[in-house]
Design an enzyme around this catalytic site. Sequence first.
Site, mmCIF file in Angstrom:
data_model
loop_
_atom_site.group_PDB
_atom_site.id
_atom_site.type_symbol
_atom_site.label_atom_id
_atom_site.label_comp_id
_atom_site.label_asym_id
_atom_site.label_seq_id
_atom_site.Cartn_x
_atom_site.Cartn_y
_atom_site.Cartn_z
ATOM 1 N N ASP A 146 1.334 -0.971 -0.267
ATOM 2 C CA ASP A 146 0.136 -0.202 -0.250
ATOM 3 C C ASP A 146 0.793 1.352 -0.341
ATOM 4 O O ASP A 146 2.226 0.794 -0.183
ATOM 5 C CB ASP A 146 -1.659 0.281 1.135
ATOM 6 C CG ASP A 146 -2.732 0.992 0.417
ATOM 7 O OD1 ASP A 146 -2.209 1.989 0.767
ATOM 8 O OD2 ASP A 146 -3.336 -0.064 0.327
ATOM 9 N N HIS A 200 -3.314 3.570 -4.013
ATOM 10 C CA HIS A 200 -2.111 3.110 -2.933
ATOM 11 C C HIS A 200 -0.781 2.736 -3.260
ATOM 12 O O HIS A 200 0.129 1.077 -2.839
ATOM 13 C CB HIS A 200 -3.160 1.539 -2.212
ATOM 14 C CG HIS A 200 -4.723 2.390 -1.795
ATOM 15 N ND1 HIS A 200 -4.824 2.667 -0.699
ATOM 16 C CD2 HIS A 200 -5.870 1.954 -2.761
ATOM 17 C CE1 HIS A 200 -6.140 2.700 -0.214
ATOM 18 N NE2 HIS A 200 -6.888 3.224 -1.800
ATOM 19 N N GLU A 271 -9.720 3.017 -5.488
ATOM 20 C CA GLU A 271 -9.248 4.511 -4.637
ATOM 21 C C GLU A 271 -8.908 5.118 -5.496
ATOM 22 O O GLU A 271 -8.219 6.296 -4.806
ATOM 23 C CB GLU A 271 -9.044 3.972 -3.150
ATOM 24 C CG GLU A 271 -10.562 3.940 -2.139
ATOM 25 C CD GLU A 271 -10.123 4.029 -0.949
ATOM 26 O OE1 GLU A 271 -10.641 4.618 -0.104
ATOM 27 O OE2 GLU A 271 -8.854 3.650 -0.474
#
Length: 484
Positions: A146, A200, A271
């Site tokens: 991440d 990420h 995201e």
Amino acid sequence: MVARGRFLASLEAACGGNCSLAADTAALVVRLAVDSPSLALDWATDESYSLQVAARGSQVTAQVRAATGFGARHGLETLAQLVAATGRPARLLMAGEARVADRPAFPHRGLLLDTARNFLPLADLRRTVGAMAACKLNVLHWHATDSQSFPLESEHVPQLARHGAYSARETYSARDQAELVRYARARGVRVLLEVDAPSHAGNGWQWGPAEGLGALAVCVNRQPWRSFCIQPPCGQLNPANPRLYGVLGELYRDLLGRWPAGEVFHMGGDEVFFACWNKSAEVVGWMESRGLGRSQADFLQVWGEFQERALQEFDKAAGHLNNSIVMWSSQLTQPGVIQNYLSKERYVIETWVEADDPLPRALMALGYRLILAVKDAWYLDHGFWGRTRYHDWRAVYDTRLPGDRAVLGGEAAMWSELVDGAALDARVWPRAAALAERLWSDPAEPSARAEPRLHAQRERLVRRGVRADALAPAWCVHNEGECR
């Protein structure tokens, strides 16, 4: 051999390692019959088994028959659950007669562990796999990287872990990765590796300029973070840099060498923060040179093109086009968008929406296969940070999946913002055991009927060294039904 050893260890654990031998002790004979020698473990694996227990005189015979070794392993776990300890010193008691015909309701029964927010030592991953096997969960979804850290070592791209790991000790070597895959498969558990992209992706990707490759990622560690990402620290791969894809290809080549050929791979894909790309002069200039503006549709096109090129690098590294790719639900997987960029034959979508969200059914109607991580029941980190509600084992158990062949199964997710090895077991167990029964047998009965079984399974996990959380006061356990 591993399944047999675990079965014997479970019997020993049941009596605290000190079972007495009495004059009337009966012999237990266990016979295993497996129809196929195949060791393939995938969504098509037959995990069914039958179990027959019969007592005759001083001998109890248990016959386990299964289509595959993985089904036989499940049968031995069930047989172990028919054994109880009593007295001091302890003696083992077991059912003298039993007939069981069993198979899973869903082929994908998963648990996600996040090793990027907080590093989890290999011993914690192994212990979790053992607990999963005891509960018949069969997929460890390893969210390995991440924006916070990149702990996976890569021979061809060593800079990723060198710049992205929290320390030299907090990494997973090539040997660690391969060993975890072997350890898990011996226990009937697949390891679904996730390398999140293009969002990420921050720490671990910042070395490109120093090595003449340009910016591989943008917005890395930028502040104020709310202007650049969903959660700090920020970082997003740079679609304007063509050298990025060669780095991804080298990484994929390393990782694929440690997993079984054809294994499913998770490419993340959630995201993506368009404002990050929009604040990068390099990305915006590249988009303008191609006649693109700054609308959402333009950024979706850039994202879709990134995904296509990343998939091409993956296929080149794999040497074939057969691996299924899992991606999180996102703007790119909305019903009016997904068919422009993601093939339903190649991609499986993991939705992380609430139970009443229409997205899963809309994607099923389009022909996509799904894995469901039900956000308002199966996110095990909720209730410990932010304004989220804690989901107890009853919420986990009472959440059912649509009975559709397009639904491969589901996962509980243990995101690790506030979890490390010291807190892991109690956060995951026994709630993940409640999920395991939901995904294995999908019973129609409510959680109240399952509570005695979950108490017993929690005790089994504790005896196996898993520090599972308590479910209720001991009085409630000893007085079944009185605390509802």
